[in-house]
Design a protein around this motif. Structure first.
Motif, PDB file in Angstrom:
ATOM      1  N   CYS A 170      10.816  -7.889  -3.752  1.00 25.95           N
ATOM      2  CA  CYS A 170      11.002  -6.551  -4.266  1.00 25.95           C
ATOM      3  C   CYS A 170      12.018  -6.592  -5.404  1.00 25.95           C
ATOM      4  N   LYS A 171      11.639  -6.038  -6.553  1.00 23.20           N
ATOM      5  CA  LYS A 171      12.534  -6.077  -7.720  1.00 23.20           C
ATOM      6  C   LYS A 171      13.692  -5.096  -7.590  1.00 23.20           C
ATOM      7  N   THR A 172      13.453  -3.954  -6.953  1.00 25.48           N
ATOM      8  CA  THR A 172      14.512  -2.955  -6.826  1.00 25.48           C
ATOM      9  C   THR A 172      15.220  -3.107  -5.493  1.00 25.48           C
ATOM     10  N   VAL A 215       9.691  -6.475   0.390  1.00 24.51           N
ATOM     11  CA  VAL A 215       8.311  -6.726  -0.027  1.00 24.51           C
ATOM     12  C   VAL A 215       8.000  -5.774  -1.168  1.00 24.51           C
ATOM     13  N   GLY A 216       7.604  -6.310  -2.297  1.00 27.17           N
ATOM     14  CA  GLY A 216       7.343  -5.426  -3.421  1.00 27.17           C
ATOM     15  C   GLY A 216       6.150  -5.835  -4.250  1.00 27.17           C
ATOM     16  N   GLY A 217       5.732  -4.932  -5.077  1.00 32.10           N
ATOM     17  CA  GLY A 217       4.709  -5.166  -6.089  1.00 32.10           C
ATOM     18  C   GLY A 217       3.400  -5.735  -5.594  1.00 32.10           C
ATOM     19  N   ILE A 218       3.037  -6.864  -6.164  1.00 32.40           N
ATOM     20  CA  ILE A 218       1.770  -7.510  -5.858  1.00 32.40           C
ATOM     21  C   ILE A 218       1.716  -7.919  -4.394  1.00 32.40           C
ATOM     22  N   VAL A 247       5.279  -0.294   4.865  1.00 33.66           N
ATOM     23  CA  VAL A 247       6.710  -0.055   5.078  1.00 33.66           C
ATOM     24  C   VAL A 247       7.546  -0.727   3.987  1.00 33.66           C
ATOM     25  N   GLY A 248       7.077  -1.861   3.480  1.00 31.99           N
ATOM     26  CA  GLY A 248       7.827  -2.579   2.450  1.00 31.99           C
ATOM     27  C   GLY A 248       8.887  -3.495   3.007  1.00 31.99           C
ATOM     28  N   TRP A 249       8.788  -3.817   4.284  1.00 42.02           N
ATOM     29  CA  TRP A 249       9.782  -4.692   4.927  1.00 42.02           C
ATOM     30  C   TRP A 249       9.074  -5.675   5.834  1.00 42.02           C
ATOM     31  N   CYS A 250       9.420  -6.952   5.718  1.00 40.46           N
ATOM     32  CA  CYS A 250       8.801  -8.008   6.505  1.00 40.46           C
ATOM     33  C   CYS A 250       9.894  -8.754   7.272  1.00 40.46           C
TER      34      CYS A 250
END
Length: 63
Positions: free
Chosen positions: A59-61, A5-8, A45-48
């Protein structure tokens, strides 16, 4: 856990989660507003998990 999960997407999840929790805390919406914890946590967390199961990644990176 690799971030997916990234950015917007992250920003929208965090904002949506905070709004739902605030609405539930003030009694504006019912108990379901507390479900805002889910998008809030996945945004922080950035993880779904569903993204991982479906092979999606915003997520781009890597990492």
């Amino acid at each position: 856990m690799t971030r997916n999960v990234g950015g917007i997407d992250r920003t929208l999840r965090i904002l949506l989660g905070l709004v739902l929790i605030a609405l539930a805390a003030t009694g504006t919406v019912g108990w379901w507003g507390w479900l805002g914890v889910v998008p809030l946590l996945t945004g922080l967390v950035g993880w779904c998990p569903p993204y991982a199961m479906l092979g999606l990644n915003t997520c781009k990176t890597k990492g």
